[in-house]
Motif scaffolding. Structure first.
Motif, PDB file in Angstrom:
ATOM      1  N   ALA A 150     -51.555   8.636 -16.776  1.00  0.00           N
ATOM      2  CA  ALA A 150     -51.597   7.495 -15.866  1.00  0.00           C
ATOM      3  C   ALA A 150     -50.352   6.644 -16.031  1.00  0.00           C
ATOM      4  O   ALA A 150     -49.790   6.141 -15.055  1.00  0.00           O
ATOM      5  N   GLU A 151     -49.892   6.487 -17.277  1.00  0.00           N
ATOM      6  CA  GLU A 151     -48.675   5.721 -17.507  1.00  0.00           C
ATOM      7  C   GLU A 151     -47.483   6.391 -16.826  1.00  0.00           C
ATOM      8  O   GLU A 151     -46.676   5.734 -16.167  1.00  0.00           O
ATOM      9  N   GLU A 152     -47.398   7.704 -16.987  1.00  0.00           N
ATOM     10  CA  GLU A 152     -46.300   8.429 -16.338  1.00  0.00           C
ATOM     11  C   GLU A 152     -46.371   8.264 -14.827  1.00  0.00           C
ATOM     12  O   GLU A 152     -45.355   8.080 -14.163  1.00  0.00           O
ATOM     13  N   HIS A 153     -47.594   8.353 -14.298  1.00  0.00           N
ATOM     14  CA  HIS A 153     -47.753   8.177 -12.856  1.00  0.00           C
ATOM     15  C   HIS A 153     -47.304   6.793 -12.439  1.00  0.00           C
ATOM     16  O   HIS A 153     -46.587   6.634 -11.448  1.00  0.00           O
ATOM     17  N   ASP A 154     -47.716   5.786 -13.177  1.00  0.00           N
ATOM     18  CA  ASP A 154     -47.331   4.429 -12.834  1.00  0.00           C
ATOM     19  C   ASP A 154     -45.819   4.263 -12.895  1.00  0.00           C
ATOM     20  O   ASP A 154     -45.216   3.613 -12.029  1.00  0.00           O
ATOM     21  N   ALA A 155     -45.199   4.862 -13.910  1.00  0.00           N
ATOM     22  CA  ALA A 155     -43.747   4.753 -14.035  1.00  0.00           C
ATOM     23  C   ALA A 155     -43.065   5.413 -12.839  1.00  0.00           C
ATOM     24  O   ALA A 155     -42.143   4.841 -12.229  1.00  0.00           O
ATOM     25  N   LEU A 156     -43.534   6.618 -12.475  1.00  0.00           N
ATOM     26  CA  LEU A 156     -42.950   7.302 -11.332  1.00  0.00           C
ATOM     27  C   LEU A 156     -43.141   6.493 -10.062  1.00  0.00           C
ATOM     28  O   LEU A 156     -42.216   6.324  -9.251  1.00  0.00           O
ATOM     29  N   HIS A 157     -44.354   5.969  -9.903  1.00  0.00           N
ATOM     30  CA  HIS A 157     -44.651   5.195  -8.702  1.00  0.00           C
ATOM     31  C   HIS A 157     -43.769   3.954  -8.635  1.00  0.00           C
ATOM     32  O   HIS A 157     -43.206   3.632  -7.576  1.00  0.00           O
ATOM     33  N   ALA A 158     -43.635   3.272  -9.761  1.00  0.00           N
ATOM     34  CA  ALA A 158     -42.792   2.068  -9.779  1.00  0.00           C
ATOM     35  C   ALA A 158     -41.351   2.419  -9.431  1.00  0.00           C
ATOM     36  O   ALA A 158     -40.674   1.684  -8.700  1.00  0.00           O
ATOM     37  N   THR A 159     -40.887   3.547  -9.959  1.00  0.00           N
ATOM     38  CA  THR A 159     -39.520   3.965  -9.646  1.00  0.00           C
ATOM     39  C   THR A 159     -39.356   4.220  -8.157  1.00  0.00           C
ATOM     40  O   THR A 159     -38.390   3.759  -7.530  1.00  0.00           O
ATOM     41  N   LEU A 160     -40.319   4.949  -7.595  1.00  0.00           N
ATOM     42  CA  LEU A 160     -40.215   5.256  -6.171  1.00  0.00           C
ATOM     43  C   LEU A 160     -40.285   3.983  -5.344  1.00  0.00           C
ATOM     44  O   LEU A 160     -39.574   3.847  -4.333  1.00  0.00           O
ATOM     45  N   ILE A 161     -41.144   3.052  -5.765  1.00  0.00           N
ATOM     46  CA  ILE A 161     -41.256   1.787  -5.028  1.00  0.00           C
ATOM     47  C   ILE A 161     -39.927   1.032  -5.052  1.00  0.00           C
ATOM     48  O   ILE A 161     -39.408   0.621  -4.000  1.00  0.00           O
ATOM     49  N   SER A 162     -39.375   0.892  -6.233  1.00  0.00           N
ATOM     50  CA  SER A 162     -38.147   0.087  -6.311  1.00  0.00           C
ATOM     51  C   SER A 162     -36.999   0.787  -5.595  1.00  0.00           C
ATOM     52  O   SER A 162     -36.120   0.148  -5.007  1.00  0.00           O
ATOM     53  N   ARG A 163     -37.013   2.130  -5.638  1.00  0.00           N
ATOM     54  CA  ARG A 163     -35.987   2.886  -4.915  1.00  0.00           C
ATOM     55  C   ARG A 163     -36.145   2.668  -3.415  1.00  0.00           C
ATOM     56  O   ARG A 163     -35.150   2.415  -2.697  1.00  0.00           O
ATOM     57  N   ALA A 240     -31.246  10.947 -12.676  1.00  0.00           N
ATOM     58  CA  ALA A 240     -31.659  10.563 -14.028  1.00  0.00           C
ATOM     59  C   ALA A 240     -32.470   9.284 -14.009  1.00  0.00           C
ATOM     60  O   ALA A 240     -33.240   9.004 -14.924  1.00  0.00           O
ATOM     61  N   GLU A 241     -32.307   8.525 -12.933  1.00  0.00           N
ATOM     62  CA  GLU A 241     -33.023   7.260 -12.844  1.00  0.00           C
ATOM     63  C   GLU A 241     -34.527   7.464 -12.715  1.00  0.00           C
ATOM     64  O   GLU A 241     -35.315   6.530 -12.858  1.00  0.00           O
ATOM     65  N   PHE A 242     -34.927   8.703 -12.475  1.00  0.00           N
ATOM     66  CA  PHE A 242     -36.344   8.951 -12.225  1.00  0.00           C
ATOM     67  C   PHE A 242     -37.207   8.858 -13.479  1.00  0.00           C
ATOM     68  O   PHE A 242     -38.415   8.820 -13.391  1.00  0.00           O
ATOM     69  N   THR A 243     -36.586   8.868 -14.648  1.00  0.00           N
ATOM     70  CA  THR A 243     -37.380   8.864 -15.873  1.00  0.00           C
ATOM     71  C   THR A 243     -38.149   7.578 -16.070  1.00  0.00           C
ATOM     72  O   THR A 243     -39.279   7.583 -16.504  1.00  0.00           O
ATOM     73  N   ALA A 244     -37.533   6.444 -15.751  1.00  0.00           N
ATOM     74  CA  ALA A 244     -38.182   5.166 -16.018  1.00  0.00           C
ATOM     75  C   ALA A 244     -37.998   4.241 -14.828  1.00  0.00           C
ATOM     76  O   ALA A 244     -37.112   4.454 -13.995  1.00  0.00           O
ATOM     77  N   PRO A 245     -38.861   3.232 -14.716  1.00  0.00           N
ATOM     78  CA  PRO A 245     -38.662   2.242 -13.658  1.00  0.00           C
ATOM     79  C   PRO A 245     -37.325   1.545 -13.859  1.00  0.00           C
ATOM     80  O   PRO A 245     -36.873   1.369 -14.991  1.00  0.00           O
ATOM     81  N   THR A 246     -36.725   1.129 -12.779  1.00  0.00           N
ATOM     82  CA  THR A 246     -35.428   0.462 -12.889  1.00  0.00           C
ATOM     83  C   THR A 246     -35.574  -0.815 -13.690  1.00  0.00           C
ATOM     84  O   THR A 246     -36.483  -1.596 -13.454  1.00  0.00           O
ATOM     85  N   PRO A 247     -34.664  -1.031 -14.649  1.00  0.00           N
ATOM     86  CA  PRO A 247     -34.774  -2.188 -15.549  1.00  0.00           C
ATOM     87  C   PRO A 247     -34.471  -3.494 -14.852  1.00  0.00           C
ATOM     88  O   PRO A 247     -33.996  -3.502 -13.726  1.00  0.00           O
TER      89      PRO A 247
END
Lengths: 247, 247
Positions: A150-163, A240-247
């Motif tokens: 779930a954490e990984e999913h949330d991180a991916l989702h947050a990344t896609l959202i901010s992108r 590479a930005e896909f690993t974590a949400p944008t800081p």
DNA sequence: CTAGAATGCGAGCGACCGCTCGTGTTTGTC
DNA sequence: GACAAACACGAGCGGTCGCTCGCATTCTAG
């Protein structure tokens, strides 16, 4: 006796996933392993992907995974400390493969490409990846996913959202940030719904649904973009930005 | 001794939902019951709705439902033959309430209402119902729903699809049937995704997502309708039709 | 008041699940 | 060939779950 591998691996991991489960599923120690072991791991992950796809995470039993892989339950636990670790490893490998696919597949093309082609290309990539790895959808969008996934999913989702926000903000210059965020969530919701429809169809019908998905997105975004154009780089950027949400 | 109620109710219902579970969950016999019993049933269904909402169907334990309702497990099984029957009864009551809401709420209004208002009204109704009964979404769109509920979900979905098809076919007169069906599925997919976003927000933000959902649908359908208008009756029609797919 | 039905309780049964552990087999290294 | 490590097995442990059953209590009809 150099490292004394995996003595007392999990002291009291009995009801490990029934409740909070604070056992360390990230067993970082690099273990010595034979080629046979690597093959077994691949077998087990493949079997797990199959079982997860058909029954979901919680309903999938480790015994069923072992049976599907043609090994005994004990053998499974030779390579994975617990059930969650199987899903974690599977998710990690999928994320790596997705990054690889994205990194090499989207070469920088004509920067004057209109939004239609840019969105179309991005959708095609995601769709293709999910078609090749249906377990990705099952693990990421299933409702019964365990904590770490779930954490990984949330991180991916947050990344896609901010992108997506970044992409939209250059098109909605006069809109407040909350509206940009909202539109980004709507776009991802549409994408997820379309993905579900695409995955539940095959052949020509599947292609037709892919076209519909693009239409829905473009018609929704049309009033926002008017006469602008957009470079595909805005959609793909650094994989590479896909690993974590944008800081 | 007129009816000898519930002797040997379930002879060997032990692993009843672990595998196929062909025990009859539809216990149609009208039982004599005191007012206290009806109260208990209401308590249990309310507790079940709460537990289903938070944990989903499979993860919800009957003991947890009984505890939430403040009764013992045995008392729960005094009124329901098994776990699935609780979800069935809950689903049935929700379906009835939905039919009632639809039957009385949508009076025939001005037949020249444009599509925008008609779609908006229909969306508002469905959204309101789901906001009032969040367990409906959890039961209907959860991935771990049991067989009988899944059948109800499929029936409702088929009804909505054929209803939407009927609406679309008067707008897409020159399109093949498969395309009409496809567009109907896309509309319902959009609706479901929007509903998920709406339910996960509150207050003004929720209202904003409702507006976005209507926008997505209208912009998607705009190229299909051009200069036509549509009566709300096409969207609502006979609410009794909601029980089963159109024959 | 009282018989019998309806309601209520909760320890516990059988089944399954995640996982372990003692034991036996295969593999790599000297 | 010898030895240790890695691999493999599968019966079974402790646990939860859905559900039961014997018994106590409350309601209601006569």
């Amino acid at each position: 006796m150099p490292d004394k591998p995996e003595t007392q691996r999990t002291a009291d991991a009995q009801t490990v996933d029934r409740q909070t489960a604070d056992a360390q599923t990230t067993d970082e120690r690099p273990r010595r392993r034979q080629a046979r072991g690597e093959r077994r791991i691949a077998q087990l992950l493949e079997a797990a992907a199959s079982v997860f796809c058909t029954t979901g995470y919680t309903a999938a039993s480790t015994n069923a995974i072992a049976r599907e892989a043609g090994v005994s339950p004990g053998t499974l636990y030779q390579f994975f400390p617990n059930k969650e670790a199987i899903a974690i490893e599977l998710g990690d490998r999928l994320m790596h493969e997705m990054r690889d696919t994205y990194g090499e597949a989207l070469a920088p093309v004509d920067p004057t490409t209109p939004l239609e082609e840019a969105v179309g290309a991005a959708v095609d990539r995601f769709i293709a990846f999910n078609c090749d790895h249906p377990v990705f959808f099952a693990l990421m969008h299933g409702p019964d996913i365990p904590g770490r996934i779930a954490e990984e999913h949330d991180a991916l989702h947050a990344t896609l959202i901010s992108r997506t926000e970044g992409l939209l903000s250059s098109l909605m210059t006069d809109a407040p940030a909350t509206e940009v965020t909202r539109v980004a969530h709507v776009c991802l919701g549409i994408y997820k719904a379309g993905l579900e429809l695409v995955l539940s169809n095959q052949g020509a019908e599947r292609e037709a649904y892919i076209r519909e998905l693009k239409d829905v997105l473009l018609r929704y975004l049309e009033p926002l973009i008017r006469d602008r154009t957009l470079t595909p780089a805005d959609l793909t950027a650094d994989p590479a930005e896909f690993t974590a949400p944008t800081p």
